[in-house]
Design a protein around this motif. Structure first.
Motif, mmCIF file in Angstrom:
data_model
loop_
_atom_site.group_PDB
_atom_site.id
_atom_site.type_symbol
_atom_site.label_atom_id
_atom_site.label_comp_id
_atom_site.label_asym_id
_atom_site.label_seq_id
_atom_site.Cartn_x
_atom_site.Cartn_y
_atom_site.Cartn_z
ATOM 1 N N THR A 1 -5.853 6.041 -35.118
ATOM 2 C CA THR A 1 -5.116 5.191 -34.173
ATOM 3 C C THR A 1 -3.913 5.927 -33.602
ATOM 4 O O THR A 1 -3.670 5.903 -32.388
ATOM 5 C CB THR A 1 -4.656 3.901 -34.869
ATOM 6 O OG1 THR A 1 -5.794 3.159 -35.302
ATOM 7 C CG2 THR A 1 -3.821 3.044 -33.928
ATOM 8 N N VAL A 2 -3.154 6.592 -34.468
ATOM 9 C CA VAL A 2 -1.966 7.319 -34.018
ATOM 10 C C VAL A 2 -2.340 8.412 -33.020
ATOM 11 O O VAL A 2 -1.722 8.563 -31.958
ATOM 12 C CB VAL A 2 -1.216 7.933 -35.219
ATOM 13 C CG1 VAL A 2 -0.096 8.867 -34.751
ATOM 14 C CG2 VAL A 2 -0.634 6.835 -36.100
ATOM 15 N N VAL A 3 -3.380 9.180 -33.348
ATOM 16 C CA VAL A 3 -3.779 10.291 -32.479
ATOM 17 C C VAL A 3 -4.308 9.787 -31.144
ATOM 18 O O VAL A 3 -3.935 10.304 -30.079
ATOM 19 C CB VAL A 3 -4.834 11.171 -33.180
ATOM 20 C CG1 VAL A 3 -5.386 12.220 -32.220
ATOM 21 C CG2 VAL A 3 -4.222 11.853 -34.396
ATOM 22 N N SER A 4 -5.167 8.773 -31.169
ATOM 23 C CA SER A 4 -5.775 8.295 -29.925
ATOM 24 C C SER A 4 -4.723 7.706 -28.985
ATOM 25 O O SER A 4 -4.749 7.971 -27.769
ATOM 26 C CB SER A 4 -6.874 7.271 -30.218
ATOM 27 O OG SER A 4 -6.355 6.148 -30.905
ATOM 28 N N MET A 5 -3.774 6.934 -29.515
ATOM 29 C CA MET A 5 -2.722 6.369 -28.670
ATOM 30 C C MET A 5 -1.811 7.463 -28.113
ATOM 31 O O MET A 5 -1.351 7.384 -26.969
ATOM 32 C CB MET A 5 -1.917 5.346 -29.459
ATOM 33 C CG MET A 5 -2.689 4.084 -29.812
ATOM 34 S SD MET A 5 -3.438 3.283 -28.356
ATOM 35 C CE MET A 5 -1.984 2.896 -27.394
ATOM 36 N N SER A 6 -1.568 8.478 -28.895
ATOM 37 C CA SER A 6 -0.740 9.579 -28.440
ATOM 38 C C SER A 6 -1.376 10.286 -27.242
ATOM 39 O O SER A 6 -0.711 10.601 -26.249
ATOM 40 C CB SER A 6 -0.520 10.577 -29.580
ATOM 41 O OG SER A 6 0.223 11.689 -29.132
ATOM 42 N N TYR A 7 -2.686 10.516 -27.323
ATOM 43 C CA TYR A 7 -3.375 11.166 -26.206
ATOM 44 C C TYR A 7 -3.346 10.302 -24.944
ATOM 45 O O TYR A 7 -3.202 10.811 -23.826
ATOM 46 C CB TYR A 7 -4.810 11.486 -26.591
ATOM 47 C CG TYR A 7 -4.955 12.739 -27.418
ATOM 48 C CD1 TYR A 7 -4.281 13.908 -27.054
ATOM 49 C CD2 TYR A 7 -5.765 12.763 -28.543
ATOM 50 C CE1 TYR A 7 -4.412 15.060 -27.804
ATOM 51 C CE2 TYR A 7 -5.910 13.924 -29.295
ATOM 52 C CZ TYR A 7 -5.227 15.068 -28.923
ATOM 53 O OH TYR A 7 -5.359 16.217 -29.652
ATOM 54 N N LEU A 8 -3.481 8.996 -25.111
ATOM 55 C CA LEU A 8 -3.475 8.111 -23.958
ATOM 56 C C LEU A 8 -2.130 8.172 -23.236
ATOM 57 O O LEU A 8 -2.068 8.252 -21.997
ATOM 58 C CB LEU A 8 -3.775 6.677 -24.401
ATOM 59 C CG LEU A 8 -3.985 5.641 -23.292
ATOM 60 C CD1 LEU A 8 -5.153 6.041 -22.395
ATOM 61 C CD2 LEU A 8 -4.215 4.267 -23.894
ATOM 62 N N LEU A 9 -1.044 8.180 -23.993
ATOM 63 C CA LEU A 9 0.287 8.258 -23.393
ATOM 64 C C LEU A 9 0.552 9.628 -22.766
ATOM 65 O O LEU A 9 1.325 9.747 -21.809
ATOM 66 C CB LEU A 9 1.347 7.951 -24.453
ATOM 67 C CG LEU A 9 1.324 6.524 -25.020
ATOM 68 C CD1 LEU A 9 2.315 6.401 -26.180
ATOM 69 C CD2 LEU A 9 1.656 5.508 -23.934
ATOM 70 N N THR A 10 -0.100 10.654 -23.281
ATOM 71 C CA THR A 10 0.114 12.004 -22.770
ATOM 72 C C THR A 10 -0.427 12.181 -21.363
ATOM 73 O O THR A 10 0.057 13.019 -20.604
ATOM 74 C CB THR A 10 -0.534 13.038 -23.717
ATOM 75 O OG1 THR A 10 -0.002 12.864 -25.024
ATOM 76 C CG2 THR A 10 -0.239 14.455 -23.265
ATOM 77 N N VAL A 11 -1.430 11.392 -20.990
ATOM 78 C CA VAL A 11 -1.976 11.479 -19.631
ATOM 79 C C VAL A 11 -0.865 11.267 -18.604
ATOM 80 O O VAL A 11 -0.714 12.045 -17.642
ATOM 81 C CB VAL A 11 -3.099 10.450 -19.427
ATOM 82 C CG1 VAL A 11 -3.570 10.448 -17.972
ATOM 83 C CG2 VAL A 11 -4.263 10.736 -20.359
ATOM 84 N N ALA A 12 -0.066 10.207 -18.800
ATOM 85 C CA ALA A 12 1.032 9.916 -17.868
ATOM 86 C C ALA A 12 2.099 11.007 -17.922
ATOM 87 O O ALA A 12 2.685 11.368 -16.886
ATOM 88 C CB ALA A 12 1.646 8.558 -18.197
ATOM 89 N N ALA A 13 2.350 11.540 -19.104
ATOM 90 C CA ALA A 13 3.387 12.568 -19.247
ATOM 91 C C ALA A 13 3.005 13.838 -18.494
ATOM 92 O O ALA A 13 3.837 14.450 -17.789
ATOM 93 C CB ALA A 13 3.621 12.872 -20.721
ATOM 94 N N VAL A 14 1.746 14.271 -18.605
ATOM 95 C CA VAL A 14 1.301 15.482 -17.900
ATOM 96 C C VAL A 14 1.349 15.265 -16.387
ATOM 97 O O VAL A 14 1.752 16.161 -15.634
ATOM 98 C CB VAL A 14 -0.114 15.884 -18.347
ATOM 99 C CG1 VAL A 14 -0.619 17.069 -17.535
ATOM 100 C CG2 VAL A 14 -0.138 16.215 -19.833
ATOM 101 N N ALA A 15 0.971 14.067 -15.938
ATOM 102 C CA ALA A 15 1.049 13.754 -14.512
ATOM 103 C C ALA A 15 2.489 13.875 -14.014
ATOM 104 O O ALA A 15 2.733 14.361 -12.897
ATOM 105 C CB ALA A 15 0.504 12.358 -14.243
ATOM 106 N N GLY A 16 3.433 13.463 -14.840
ATOM 107 C CA GLY A 16 4.846 13.588 -14.471
ATOM 108 C C GLY A 16 5.272 15.036 -14.330
ATOM 109 O O GLY A 16 6.021 15.390 -13.412
ATOM 110 N N VAL A 17 4.795 15.884 -15.239
ATOM 111 C CA VAL A 17 5.130 17.314 -15.151
ATOM 112 C C VAL A 17 4.610 17.899 -13.844
ATOM 113 O O VAL A 17 5.304 18.662 -13.154
ATOM 114 C CB VAL A 17 4.539 18.092 -16.345
ATOM 115 C CG1 VAL A 17 4.732 19.593 -16.150
ATOM 116 C CG2 VAL A 17 5.181 17.651 -17.642
#
Length: 404
Positions: free
Chosen positions: A267-283
């Motif tokens: 659960t921790v890993v999967s949610m982390s990856y989902l949030l990372t999508v938005a973070a990479v788009a911001g970069v």
């Protein structure tokens, strides 16, 4: 107390090794500036360090499954540092690639055996493994600063000074090896031969790690150039972005270990990856100094899964702990380098923003692969690490010792 001391020493030694993984990307802008390499040629240096490391880590992992090789820790540390230290000598591109490949082999030899030793020393604790992984992230974070201080002072000809962390790391490994010799005999951390391997879940985890590695290595190779374009800053702006990327990774590793005590690892890993999508788009798309915030969030999102994926891999392959560690760590820190030249070619032909845009999809693919994975029951964290006692804790501790 001895366990804590060993984990601290292993973490510090891990930092000394992973300085050289971070140093490869940190050296790229200096190769471009001093030797006029193109993006594609510069990314080839990252490829040289990554290619052999990707192939060799599973090989070294299989070796540690057959028999422990603790002396690899000090020896591989020196080899990893030696390659980077020699990379700035001479102007030959082929020689530079050769030295970077040597460093990659040293890094490859270190990680599977160090993960096995850390598993034994930590008795499977997620938080202790998180601290071990944190050391590597600190090494990553320190690399841009170390490289900038050394190379900006005297140019690439000063690169031999970069051997110093490797010498320190090899010395730090010696007390851990002595402690292992004195410890009661175990199975060497090779896993529970009575456990059943879940190869299907391990393959899916490995594919998720590949997507994660493509994102992180692509970012670490080109984020310095990208942030300079986004902010209009110079070399210092790019170096700061690389430092934020690596420091955010250190934060993410600690956060991941702590979250795993509250929720299951999947659960921790999967949610982390989902949030990372938005973070990479911001970069990729956010201009100005705000890009540093998204660089930090990207790093945290990519590194929350770091130590958790290692323990998950070990638990999916309980009879092949070394192989699981070697493949997972090899993929996490190396395989992304195989795609860096592609990003470089696209950047040379179009723009860096265009080349980095596909990286937004990678953590999304990791999330899709992870979201339905089962949480393994082979290995559980020691309940004493989170303050629980009694019969339940004793049962968990007994189960865990049998899995080691």
């Amino acid at each position: 107390m001895q366990r804590n001391k060993s984990i601290v020493l292993l973490s510090a030694g891990h930092a000394c090794v992973d300085v050289y993984q971070g140093a490869v990307a940190a050296l790229v802008p200096f190769f471009v500036a001093e030797r006029a390499y193109t993006y594609a040629a510069a990314s080839g240096i990252v490829l040289a360090a990554s290619l052999l490391s990707s192939v060799a880590q599973p090989f070294f992992g299989a070796l540690t499954d057959r028999r422990p090789i603790p002396w690899l820790l000090p020896v591989s540390t020196v080899v990893g540092g030696l390659g980077v230290a020699l990379s700035g000598i001479g102007g030959s591109y082929a020689l530079t690639l050769l030295f970077m490949a040597l460093s990659g082999i040293g890094v490859a030899a270190y990680h599977p055996e160090s993960a096995r030793v850390a598993r034994v020393a930590s008795k499977g604790s997620h938080s202790s493994m998180g601290w071990f992984s944190l050391g590597g992230n600190v090494g990553f974070a320190a690399a841009p600063v170390l490289v900038t201080v050394v190379i900006a002072t005297g140019g690439l000809r000063f690169s031999p000074l970069l051997i110093l962390p490797a010498l320190a790391g090899s010395v730090l490994a010696l007390p851990v090896l002595r402690a292992l010799d004195k410890a009661p005999s175990t199975d060497g951390g090779k896993g529970d031969a009575r456990g059943q391997d879940d190869r299907a879940s391990f393959v899916r985890l490995s594919l998720a790690v590949v997507c994660r590695s493509i994102t992180f290595v692509g970012m670490s190779t080109f984020v310095a150039f990208h942030v300079r374009e986004q902010t209009g800053g110079g070399t210092a702006a790019g170096t700061a972005a690389l430092f934020v990327l690596y420091l955010g990774g250190a934060v993410g590793t600690v956060v991941g270990g702590n979250l795993a005590h509250r929720w299951d690892r999947v659960t921790v890993v999967s949610m982390s990856y989902l949030l990372t999508v938005a973070a990479v788009a911001g970069v990729v798309f956010v201009p100005g100094p705000t890009v540093y915030l998204f660089v930090a969030l990207t790093a945290i999102g990519l590194y929350v899964p770091f130590s958790l994926q290692v323990t998950l891999a070990q638990d999916y392959l309980p009879t092949r702990v070394g192989t699981a560690s070697g493949i997972t760590l090899g993929l996490m820190v190396s395989v992304g380098g195989l795609t860096s030249p592609v990003i470089g070619v696209i950047a040379d032909a179009t723009s860096l923003r265009t080349a980095l845009t596909p990286l937004i999809a990678m953590p999304g693919l990791s999330w899709l692969l992870f979201r339905s994975l089962p949480e393994p029951t082979v290995l559980k964290p020691l309940l004493e690490d989170i303050g629980e006692e009694g019969a339940q804790g004793t049962a968990s501790h007994t189960t865990q010792r049998s899995s080691l």
